[in-house]
Design an enzyme around this catalytic site. Structure first.
Site, PDB file in Angstrom:
ATOM      1  N   HIS A  73      -9.528   1.261   4.974  1.00 26.02           N
ATOM      2  CA  HIS A  73      -8.279   1.549   5.520  1.00 26.02           C
ATOM      3  C   HIS A  73      -8.479   2.579   6.672  1.00 26.02           C
ATOM      4  CE1 HIS A  73      -4.181   2.585   6.504  1.00 26.02           C
ATOM      5  NE2 HIS A  73      -3.664   1.529   5.888  1.00 26.02           N
ATOM      6  N   LYS A 114       0.133   4.229  -0.210  1.00 27.15           N
ATOM      7  CA  LYS A 114      -0.459   5.388   0.457  1.00 27.15           C
ATOM      8  C   LYS A 114      -0.264   6.615  -0.461  1.00 27.15           C
ATOM      9  CE  LYS A 114      -0.192   3.230   4.703  1.00 27.15           C
ATOM     10  NZ  LYS A 114       0.018   3.320   6.260  1.00 27.15           N
ATOM     11  N   ASN A 121       0.994  -1.146   0.021  1.00 23.24           N
ATOM     12  CA  ASN A 121       0.096   0.226   0.034  1.00 23.24           C
ATOM     13  C   ASN A 121       1.060   1.085   0.086  1.00 23.24           C
ATOM     14  OD1 ASN A 121      -1.627   2.162   0.526  1.00 23.24           O
ATOM     15  ND2 ASN A 121      -2.477   1.409   2.432  1.00 23.24           N
ATOM     16  N   GLY A 130       2.598   2.167  10.804  1.00 18.08           N
ATOM     17  CA  GLY A 130       3.829   3.438  10.733  1.00 18.08           C
ATOM     18  C   GLY A 130       4.313   3.733  12.058  1.00 18.08           C
ATOM     19  N   GLU A 170      -5.238  -4.745  10.484  1.00 18.51           N
ATOM     20  CA  GLU A 170      -4.316  -3.687  10.835  1.00 18.51           C
ATOM     21  C   GLU A 170      -4.552  -3.195  12.085  1.00 18.51           C
ATOM     22  OE1 GLU A 170      -2.418  -2.543   6.740  1.00 18.51           O
ATOM     23  OE2 GLU A 170      -4.038  -1.279   7.090  1.00 18.51           O
ATOM     24  N   SER A 204       3.615  -2.195  10.535  1.00 17.72           N
ATOM     25  CA  SER A 204       4.866  -2.195  10.766  1.00 17.72           C
ATOM     26  C   SER A 204       5.490  -3.721  10.399  1.00 17.72           C
ATOM     27  CB  SER A 204       5.349  -1.792  12.011  1.00 17.72           C
ATOM     28  OG  SER A 204       4.988  -0.415  12.406  1.00 17.72           O
ATOM     29  N   GLU A 224      -6.752   4.996   7.873  1.00 22.15           N
ATOM     30  CA  GLU A 224      -6.416   6.551   7.559  1.00 22.15           C
ATOM     31  C   GLU A 224      -7.855   6.824   6.879  1.00 22.15           C
ATOM     32  OE1 GLU A 224      -2.837   5.656   5.529  1.00 22.15           O
ATOM     33  OE2 GLU A 224      -1.830   4.708   7.457  1.00 22.15           O
TER      34      GLU A 224
END
Ligand code: 13P
Length: 249
Positions: free
Chosen positions: A94, A11, A9, A172, A166, A212, A96
């Site tokens: 996701h 992003k 991904n 991250g 996730e 991660s 985000e």
């Protein structure tokens, strides 16, 4: 046997030229992978990257699609448009998108249906935030996310989706879930699928881990029986690292 997969991904990283350079490097590096390989790129890269990779084993995903079919929705990109580029997957849900763009269970339900209607396989992301993990409600959170957006699907359609667990606290941050935390949650997710759709569908559902995941920790995460691969953010931006994760699957 359910499929094993490593998906990237990107992003909001890489301009078109940089993205094409990375896709070219991946094309030259990943020749005979032993699992399915997907790269999720920004919309503007999709057509060029899909064309570049059309004779390679690497498939292409969008990172989002609109919750409407077509029409006066300035700036949006429909599932049909995504499919017309040659992309075959669509990352949806996701954390985000949920956190920064306020994507609700209902909106995601629409997106999943539109992706499927356009022959895009959703890679549907679920996972709890740090406070939820700390108060021990991670299972309830993940269950509500599944019930809110994908457990409405028919058995046949559910069979087309890939799930990605996730944990938001691991994205991250360099804080990876332990192999045991990942396995526990993946087994729980599979048990929910079994209760809803039966053992066979549950056995056949690919469940990726994301957060991660890197070349160093991928092998021990993938060694878990219910972890079928990974959804990789930062480490998918370097061909060498991404190839190493694929080799670990
Ligand atoms: P990182 O691998 O950078 O933690 O990101 C994971 C992720 O969000 C993939 O969708």
């Amino acid at each position: 046997m359910r499929k094993k997969m490593v998906a990237g991904n990107w992003k909001m990283n890489k301009n078109l030229q940089e993205g094409m350079a990375l896709a070219t490097e991946l094309k030259n590096t990943i020749i005979n992978p032993t699992c399915d390989v997907v790269i999720g790129t920004p919309f503007i890269h999709l057509a060029s990257v899909a064309e570049l990779l059309k004779d390679s084993p690497i498939q292409v995903a969008a990172e989002n699609c609109a919750d409407k079919e077509k029409g006066a929705y300035t700036g949006e990109v429909s599932a049909e448009m995504v499919a017309s580029t040659g992309a075959t997957y669509c990352i949806l849900g996701h954390s985000e998108r949920r956190a920064y763009y306020h994507e609700t269970y209902e909106i995601l339900k629409e997106k999943v249906l539109l992706a499927l209607a356009n022959n895009l396989a959703p890679i549907f992301c679920i996972g709890e935030v740090k406070e939820e993990r700390e108060s021990g409600v991670q299972n309830d959170v993940v269950k509500a996310q599944l019930e809110g957006s994908v457990f409405n699907l028919s058995k046949e359609d559910f069979g087309k989706i890939v799930l990605a667990y996730e944990p938001v606290w691991a994205i991250g941050t360099g804080l990876t879930a332990t192999p045991q935390q990942a396995q526990e949650m993946h087994a729980y997710i599979r048990s929910l699928i079994a209760a809803k759709y039966g053992e066979e569908v549950a056995d056949n559902t690919t469940i990726l881990y994301g957060g991660s995941c890197n070349a160093k920790n991928a092998a021990e995460l993938f060694a878990n029986p219910d972890v079928d691969g990974g959804l990789i953010g930062g480490a998918s931006l370097k061909a060498e690292d991404f190839a190493a994760i694929i080799a670990a699957r």
